[in-house]
Design a protein around this motif. Structure first.
Motif, short mmCIF file in Angstrom:
data_model
loop_
_atom_site.label_atom_id
_atom_site.label_comp_id
_atom_site.label_asym_id
_atom_site.label_seq_id
_atom_site.Cartn_x
_atom_site.Cartn_y
_atom_site.Cartn_z
N PRO A 167 13.09 -7.35 4.28
CA PRO A 167 13.26 -5.88 4.29
C PRO A 167 11.95 -5.14 4.12
N GLY A 168 11.02 -5.74 3.38
CA GLY A 168 9.72 -5.09 3.18
C GLY A 168 8.95 -4.98 4.48
N HIS A 169 8.98 -6.02 5.28
CA HIS A 169 8.33 -5.98 6.59
C HIS A 169 9.07 -5.00 7.51
N PHE A 170 10.38 -5.16 7.56
CA PHE A 170 11.17 -4.36 8.50
C PHE A 170 11.01 -2.86 8.24
N ALA A 171 10.90 -2.50 6.97
CA ALA A 171 10.81 -1.08 6.59
C ALA A 171 9.57 -0.40 7.15
N VAL A 172 8.60 -1.20 7.56
CA VAL A 172 7.29 -0.67 7.94
C VAL A 172 7.03 -0.82 9.45
#
Lengths: 205, 205
Positions: free
Chosen positions: A109-114
DNA sequence: TGTACATCAGTGAACGCGCGTTCACTGATGTAC
DNA sequence: TGTACATCAGTGAACGCGCGTTCACTGATGTAC
């Protein structure tokens, strides 16, 4: 036997490991837990037990860190897509790709959010640009492969590509926001399968 | 003739208009142009020519402002949905609802950006909760109405609802990020129509 | 109608905080000779 | 093998900035009598 994976340079006294790697991981973890807003280079440095000026050696500024994180995300997604394309043909490839997209968004989710945030990451960055383009290329290829096998033969390929991308991207976003989990009581992976199967089946009849 | 729309209280010397209203509008404009990150109560106050302590009279803190903006967005969307439900039946209602969702996201990007963000807005806020629930209720109602008219009769209603929501939400997100505009050269409204028509048509055959 | 008072929505000064950025520095590692 | 030097990735002090928040205040408006 020599250790070829060891970095050429290490400063054991100051920081034993790979600070760049650890900064990316720590940033992804903070974003996943609290969102992008609270991320600061100083806080990440403190968390890793390093001076707050140390990150500057690896990332020019915060935006560069987010950009690298986004590029890493597209890279990861691209590898999952390649895997899906290698093992599957026709609608199976589409299905595997869609599930890979959703699995990636849930697992990182951290990657996807960006990854789709021109206000956060530098979309003009060369690495990011190419890895993001590759993602879309897979999508179109997958649709073509499925159509070659008789699926949705009468529909426009690009329209289908936008539709499929929108479905998985939308579900990923709504799930991450908790908008869907509040309404249904289904495990995430099951929801993903039902949705992907359903949209593919809609064009199979 | 007395002016019933005039506010009961006004402090003409300090701020002539409706500061709360103007703060919301200014915040939406900043978010639309630069994203959520750069929004600060001080900057908004300065932009409106008011002391930086003035916003505190209307919003406890930044989070409260974002929450109010999100609630306003759901309210606006809910009214558009009601309008669509009033004038249309069956698949037409679904179509009108989907297009309303996309039109709203495109016309009010500042509101939309804050509406599915538990990290930014207070999802436990009562006003936000009820208006967000109403949005989902419309979606399920629309699917049922369409199914009553013979559309996608064999499919599961909630599955269809998630699918349709994901499609429009995903397209809205990808468009806002510029991910789709980069790939296609189609006016937004046309893309919206094609996508919505396509997904509804997939279940009509 | 006039006066006294409460309320509301502003002002502007002050505060402490975390942030990004800069800078001279240091010490370990790699390379040339 | 030893020495001199370059490079790299850290340190820690210092800076200025914008932020949210607090506070005593002020002046216009509304209400009670």
């Amino acid at each position: 036997v020599s250790d070829v994976t060891a970095p050429k340079r290490r400063n054991a006294t100051y920081y034993g490991g790979d600070l760049r790697r650890d900064l990316l991981d720590a940033a992804a973890a903070v974003i996943a837990a609290e969102g992008i807003g609270p991320v600061s280079l100083r806080a990440l440095a403190k968390q890793l037990g390093v001076s707050h000026a140390a990150p500057a050696n690896h990332f020019r500024d915060k935006r560069a860190l987010f950009t690298a994180l986004a590029a890493e995300g597209f890279d990861h997604l691209g590898r999952a897509f390649t895997e899906a394309a290698t093992h599957h043909e026709g609608t199976d490839r589409l299905r595997a790709g869609g599930l890979a997209y959703l699995a990636f968004a849930r697992a990182h989710p951290g990657h996807f959010a960006v990854m789709f945030r021109p206000d956060i990451a530098d979309e003009d960055d060369h690495t990011l640009q190419t890895s993001s383009d590759a993602t879309f290329a897979f999508l179109v290829d997958g649709v073509r492969s499925a159509q070659d096998h008789g699926w949705a033969a009468r529909a426009n390929a690009t329209d289908l590509a936008v539709l499929l991308w929108s479905v998985v991207h939308g579900l990923a976003g709504l799930s991450a926001a908790g908008a869907i989990d509040n309404q249904f009581d289904i495990p995430a992976a099951e929801l993903d399968q039902r949705l992907v199967d359903q949209v593919i089946a809609a064009y199979s009849g």
